[in-house]
Design a protein around this motif. Structure first.
Motif, PDB file in Angstrom:
ATOM      1  N   GLN A 107      93.454  74.380 -46.841  1.00  0.00           N
ATOM      2  CA  GLN A 107      93.640  75.792 -46.504  1.00  0.00           C
ATOM      3  C   GLN A 107      93.008  76.719 -47.547  1.00  0.00           C
ATOM      4  OE1 GLN A 107      94.521  76.405 -43.515  1.00  0.00           O
ATOM      5  NE2 GLN A 107      94.235  78.595 -43.854  1.00  0.00           N
ATOM      6  N   GLN A 108      93.073  76.288 -48.813  1.00  0.00           N
ATOM      7  CA  GLN A 108      92.490  77.120 -49.882  1.00  0.00           C
ATOM      8  C   GLN A 108      90.977  77.209 -49.729  1.00  0.00           C
ATOM      9  OE1 GLN A 108      93.904  75.067 -53.338  1.00  0.00           O
ATOM     10  NE2 GLN A 108      95.517  76.574 -53.719  1.00  0.00           N
ATOM     11  N   LEU A 109      90.379  76.060 -49.431  1.00  0.00           N
ATOM     12  CA  LEU A 109      88.920  76.046 -49.276  1.00  0.00           C
ATOM     13  C   LEU A 109      88.511  76.863 -48.052  1.00  0.00           C
ATOM     14  CD1 LEU A 109      86.253  74.917 -50.397  1.00  0.00           C
ATOM     15  CD2 LEU A 109      86.465  73.020 -48.816  1.00  0.00           C
ATOM     16  N   ILE A 110      89.305  76.773 -46.989  1.00  0.00           N
ATOM     17  CA  ILE A 110      89.001  77.542 -45.772  1.00  0.00           C
ATOM     18  C   ILE A 110      88.977  79.031 -46.099  1.00  0.00           C
ATOM     19  CG2 ILE A 110      89.973  78.228 -43.515  1.00  0.00           C
ATOM     20  CD1 ILE A 110      90.823  75.257 -43.189  1.00  0.00           C
ATOM     21  N   ARG A 111      89.991  79.495 -46.833  1.00  0.00           N
ATOM     22  CA  ARG A 111      90.067  80.927 -47.180  1.00  0.00           C
ATOM     23  C   ARG A 111      88.891  81.343 -48.063  1.00  0.00           C
ATOM     24  NH1 ARG A 111      95.444  80.979 -49.019  1.00  0.00           N
ATOM     25  NH2 ARG A 111      96.688  80.500 -47.208  1.00  0.00           N
ATOM     26  N   LEU A 112      88.578  80.480 -49.023  1.00  0.00           N
ATOM     27  CA  LEU A 112      87.480  80.776 -49.957  1.00  0.00           C
ATOM     28  C   LEU A 112      86.159  80.914 -49.193  1.00  0.00           C
ATOM     29  CD1 LEU A 112      87.066  80.782 -53.117  1.00  0.00           C
ATOM     30  CD2 LEU A 112      86.334  78.416 -52.875  1.00  0.00           C
TER      31      LEU A 112
END
Ligand SMILES: Cc1ncc(COP(=O)(O)O)c(C=O)c1O
Length: 460
Positions: free
Chosen positions: A391-396
């Protein structure tokens, strides 16, 4: 390096489009006219047009010719720097959708079958369509008769109905690869089915573990996506498929084989599990969504005699029958050879994309990020090194205009992983695939560095 003749033709078309001589959506010169005008062979023009079609710059209309795509100017104007890179959407490429051909088949179906296209119809689907489907399935090594095929309202409907259907083996649990097709996870969840997972990785599943599950877990059926698995992209080898069918036979387990994209397999030697089944233990399903038009909601199931009556009963309870007009049109589309012509183009398109993706993965991803995938590229996964979260990578990456899917919802609750991303290249233009993977790789490196900083700081 000197340009090949067909590349010069492609450049000439691009020049005409850029200067406005050819307008978006307009018809291109015929093959004969252009070969005379540019003094080259018809084969050169055909090669150039085929290449431009694969690049989605032009499209063909049967018996009419080639046309420039509507958003040609848009594609050319926007620099690749800031274009959206969409690894999230997983429908067929819009440029490759044969909706004009299908429109023609819908009209033909109405002319031919008239009010039958708008009346109540056969529960199992039009017999004339099922005859065509039986023929078509032979190309996939699925030899069956129209009486065992049912047209369903998307293959998802067949999967959903099978979940709560009583099976002749009297068993209760369902075994599914982990992760798996999210629609099937939803069916299990909403019907509160008792399910057991088996992990699928880059190299498939552990067959010894599958045998244990079949032996001890009271399994009614094993749900498997046997080719171009959603989401990992994995395709079982023939030896593995044979073994799985043998295990199912030995422990009295049924197999639901979801061959949703079998048509795009370039390897003609690949057989479905259905082909290894001597005793009606494999239930075969197929979709027309990824290869044709998902909005049609058309799929099929090949039912063993032992479950046919029960399956048709729940199908009737669900929606009486699948809409007839689209069935009539599909019958004509198959009969006219339009599906075969369309699929041979789609196969090349996905194969090319798959190769570009695998190359980009091996070149750019950091070594501690594991990736899966196959020659189709339709689906693949990236496993982030723990403790990084998908999820963090998706947001980034959203900030970079790169879109990815979180595979978390593709797991049963007990098997959930939070570090897996699903990618589909079906909607990503070829020239943006490597750029997209480079951006993902840079995002992963940024997250790894951030984590290291936090760890160093907390040990101070
Ligand atoms: C593996 C798999 N099976 C089945 C389906 C359902 O397809 P349909 O649109 O025919 O219901 C999908 C759709 O995404 C899928 O990915």
């Amino acid at each position: 390096m000197t340009k090949k003749k067909y590349e010069e033709v492609m450049m000439e078309i691009a020049r005409r489009a850029a200067s406005g001589v050819l307008k978006p959506g307009s018809r291109l010169p015929s093959i004969r006219a252009l070969s005379e005008e540019l003094s080259c062979s018809k084969n050169t023009i055909i090669k150039a047009y085929q290449e431009m079609e694969l690049n989605h710059q032009i499209y063909s209309v049967k018996k009419s010719g080639y046309y420039l795509v509507e958003d040609y100017q848009f594609q050319k104007k926007e620099s690749s720097q800031n274009r959206k890179i969409d690894f999230l959407s997983a429908g067929p490429d819009k440029e490759a959708m044969p909706y004009l051909d299908f429109k023609h088949c819908i009209n033909q179906a109405i002319d031919r079958y008239r009010e039958d296209m708008f009346s109540y119809s056969e529960l199992q689907g039009l017999y004339s369509l099922r005859k065509q489907l039986a023929r078509h399935l032979q190309d996939l090594q699925v030899f069956t008769v129209p009486e065992r095929i049912a047209a369903v309202t998307g293959s998802q409907q067949a999967l959903h109905l099978l979940v709560s259907l009583p099976f002749p083996n009297g068993k209760s649990k369902i075994c599914a690869e982990q992760p798996t097709h999210p629609g099937f996870i939803e069916s299990l969840k909403t019907q509160k089915a008792d399910a057991v997972g088996i992990e699928i990785q880059k190299n498939g599943i552990d067959l010894d573990r599958l045998e244990e599950i079949f032996k001890y877990e009271n399994i009614k059926f094993f749900y498997t996506v046997s080719r171009f698995h959603n989401p990992t992209g994995y395709s079982y080898t023939n030896a593995e498929k044979k073994k799985i069918v043998e295990l199912a036979q030995k422990y009295d387990v049924y197999i639901v084989e979801d061959d949703y994209m079998g048509d795009i397999d370039l390897n003609m030697k690949q057989d479905p599990m259905f082909a290894y089944d001597p005793s009606g233990r494999v239930i075969y399903t197929k979709s027309f969504s990824k290869t044709l038009l998902p909005g049609l909601r058309l799929g099929l199931i090949v039912m063993p005699e032992a479950i046919k009556a029960e399956f048709l009963q729940v199908k009737f309870a669900a929606d009486v029958h699948t809409p007839v007009l689209t069935q009539g049109a599909l019958e004509i589309y198959l009969k006219n050879g339009m599906f075969d012509a369309h699929i041979s183009k789609i196969r090349q398109t996905y194969h090319k994309k798959g190769k570009l993706l695998q190359k980009a993965y091996s070149e750019f991803l950091p070594s501690d990020a594991v990736y899966t995938g196959s020659s189709s590229g339709f689906y693949s996964t990236i496993h982030l090194p723990p403790p990084l979260l998908a999820q963090q990578l998706i947001r980034l990456l959203e900030k970079e205009n790169v879109f990815l899917d979180n595979a978390e919802r593709m797991y049963l609750p007990a098997y959930k992983q939070e570090n897996v991303l699903r990618l589909s290249v079906s909607q990503v233009e070829d020239e943006l695939i490597a750029k997209g993977i480079q951006k993902i790789a840079a995002g992963i490196q940024t997250m790894i560095l951030e984590k290291k900083k936090i760890l160093t700081w907390s040990f101070k």
